[in-house]
Scaffold this motif. Sequence first.
Motif, PDB file in Angstrom:
ATOM      1  N   GLY A  67       0.815  -1.209   0.000  1.00 39.88           N
ATOM      2  CA  GLY A  67       0.000   0.000   0.000  1.00 39.88           C
ATOM      3  C   GLY A  67       0.850   1.261   0.000  1.00 39.88           C
ATOM      4  O   GLY A  67       0.593   2.209  -0.753  1.00 39.88           O
ATOM      5  N   GLU A  71       1.139   4.052  -2.959  1.00 41.41           N
ATOM      6  CA  GLU A  71       0.869   5.448  -2.624  1.00 41.41           C
ATOM      7  C   GLU A  71       1.999   6.357  -3.110  1.00 41.41           C
ATOM      8  O   GLU A  71       1.751   7.466  -3.593  1.00 41.41           O
ATOM      9  N   ASP A 119      -6.730  -5.707  -3.239  1.00 38.18           N
ATOM     10  CA  ASP A 119      -6.277  -4.547  -2.470  1.00 38.18           C
ATOM     11  C   ASP A 119      -5.287  -3.710  -3.265  1.00 38.18           C
ATOM     12  O   ASP A 119      -5.360  -2.477  -3.268  1.00 38.18           O
ATOM     13  N   SER A 123      -6.116  -0.026  -4.708  1.00 32.27           N
ATOM     14  CA  SER A 123      -5.198   1.054  -4.356  1.00 32.27           C
ATOM     15  C   SER A 123      -4.673   1.759  -5.597  1.00 32.27           C
ATOM     16  O   SER A 123      -4.519   2.991  -5.620  1.00 32.27           O
ATOM     17  N   THR A 124      -4.406   0.990  -6.642  1.00 27.68           N
ATOM     18  CA  THR A 124      -3.944   1.575  -7.898  1.00 27.68           C
ATOM     19  C   THR A 124      -5.002   2.492  -8.496  1.00 27.68           C
ATOM     20  O   THR A 124      -4.698   3.611  -8.944  1.00 27.68           O
ATOM     21  N   ARG A 127      -5.231   5.633  -6.375  1.00 26.90           N
ATOM     22  CA  ARG A 127      -4.069   6.501  -6.639  1.00 26.90           C
ATOM     23  C   ARG A 127      -4.244   7.244  -7.966  1.00 26.90           C
ATOM     24  O   ARG A 127      -3.894   8.409  -8.111  1.00 26.90           O
ATOM     25  N   TYR A 336      -5.090   7.003   0.437  1.00 24.82           N
ATOM     26  CA  TYR A 336      -5.983   5.845   0.314  1.00 24.82           C
ATOM     27  C   TYR A 336      -5.209   4.541   0.152  1.00 24.82           C
ATOM     28  O   TYR A 336      -5.537   3.531   0.785  1.00 24.82           O
ATOM     29  N   ALA A 337      -4.182   4.526  -0.691  1.00 25.59           N
ATOM     30  CA  ALA A 337      -3.445   3.285  -0.927  1.00 25.59           C
ATOM     31  C   ALA A 337      -2.771   2.787   0.343  1.00 25.59           C
ATOM     32  O   ALA A 337      -2.800   1.587   0.658  1.00 25.59           O
ATOM     33  N   SER A 338      -2.161   3.698   1.103  1.00 24.81           N
ATOM     34  CA  SER A 338      -1.530   3.300   2.362  1.00 24.81           C
ATOM     35  C   SER A 338      -2.566   2.781   3.353  1.00 24.81           C
ATOM     36  O   SER A 338      -2.349   1.784   4.051  1.00 24.81           O
ATOM     37  N   MET A 340      -5.451   1.393   2.647  1.00 27.19           N
ATOM     38  CA  MET A 340      -5.911   0.086   2.198  1.00 27.19           C
ATOM     39  C   MET A 340      -4.930  -1.013   2.599  1.00 27.19           C
ATOM     40  O   MET A 340      -5.334  -2.122   2.994  1.00 27.19           O
ATOM     41  N   GLY A 341      -3.643  -0.720   2.498  1.00 24.13           N
ATOM     42  CA  GLY A 341      -2.658  -1.716   2.898  1.00 24.13           C
ATOM     43  C   GLY A 341      -2.757  -2.082   4.359  1.00 24.13           C
ATOM     44  O   GLY A 341      -2.635  -3.248   4.733  1.00 24.13           O
TER      45      GLY A 341
END
Length: 395
Positions: A67, A71, A119, A123-124, A127, A336-338, A340-341
């Motif tokens: 994640g 990000e 996930d 996340s992609t 981003r 958001y990506a971080s 989600m991780g």
Amino acid sequence: MERNRHGHRIVVTALGVTQILAWGSSYYLLAVLAAPIGSETGWSAAWVIGALSLGLLVEGFLSPFVGDAIERYGGRLILAGSSVFMAAGLTGLAAAPSLPFYVASWLVIGVGMGAGLYDAAFSTLGRLYGLDARRLITLLTLFGGFASTVCWPLTAFLVGELGWRGACLFYALAHLCISLPLHLFAIPREDRRARTGSLAGPGPHGTFALRSERSEVFLLLAVAFAVTSSIAAIVSVHLVTLLVERGSALAVAVGLGALMGPSQVAARLAELALGRRHHPIWAMAASSVLIGAGILLLWVDAPFVGAAIVIYGGGMGIRSIVRGTMPLAVFGAEGYASLMGRLAMPSLLAGAASPFFAAVMLERYGTKGVLALLFMLAMTNILVVAALWSRVDRK
């Protein structure tokens, strides 16, 4: 701008194809291959399936790092790397001369899963497109819903024609020849971003500015996702076995299991049509009820097994969307990506342990014991969603 040269349709379609291959050759693989592997090698079912659990543990531990990497750098190279690891791990399975080598191959596949399943894909999209990713996440899950429908019959066919080792090698080549090029050439490059100290800002539907991972809503979401991941992991690995032990022929059990795909897609189409009008918590509530109802029908041995699987599949289909859209709606697009991780980690770890635990229960208590466990998990899920309901602005 480079992003504009890559239309939404190209990105989502490419990710959709790669998600079908990724799920079908990892998470759903042993639903068909576990019996042939055990029959040929003599390895215990607990270890055959337990290796997948170890791979899922690797996926879970990697998720926060994946994640953060997405990000900062975008998802293109992360997803491409997942294709390489998946191919390497599947090649290892095809060549496995011993149980330790087989287990080690699943650890490699676990790296590919951590960098390439939902996930990472969600996340992609987050981003790339920010809050606009909600609709694209739903579209992506429409593709993913066909993973079991496409890959279970395909895997069964490949086992009949090539054996289980040949089936693994086929999927390894598919990752190199299909998924890897799609990830490299269909996913846009993104500029590197500086680290941010904030994982989440105020969401468009929330009345609060949630910036701490220790927030009550974050914890409830993590528990809800972990419980449903446990249910999904047990069903995906053991459904065919449960149906066979209830008296269904293997071909019939595979056919019944394949109903899950269309039911997931139908539920996701309904969410796509109605979801924009409502907060994702409504979809989350509907998902928890449908999952519980489907499992209850299986547990009480209802005569219409197909209907139970369709109801359950509809709930799980919506749940896959909620996994991406609830954090986006509540916490916003920033970080958001971080986020989600970190949300994924407990979910994946719970899902990792569940198939092995269920395999032990299956040996000791039979199908009724496993179905009773699934029902208790489904009721827990409903209670957690009810707690979330009171803490989220549903407008």
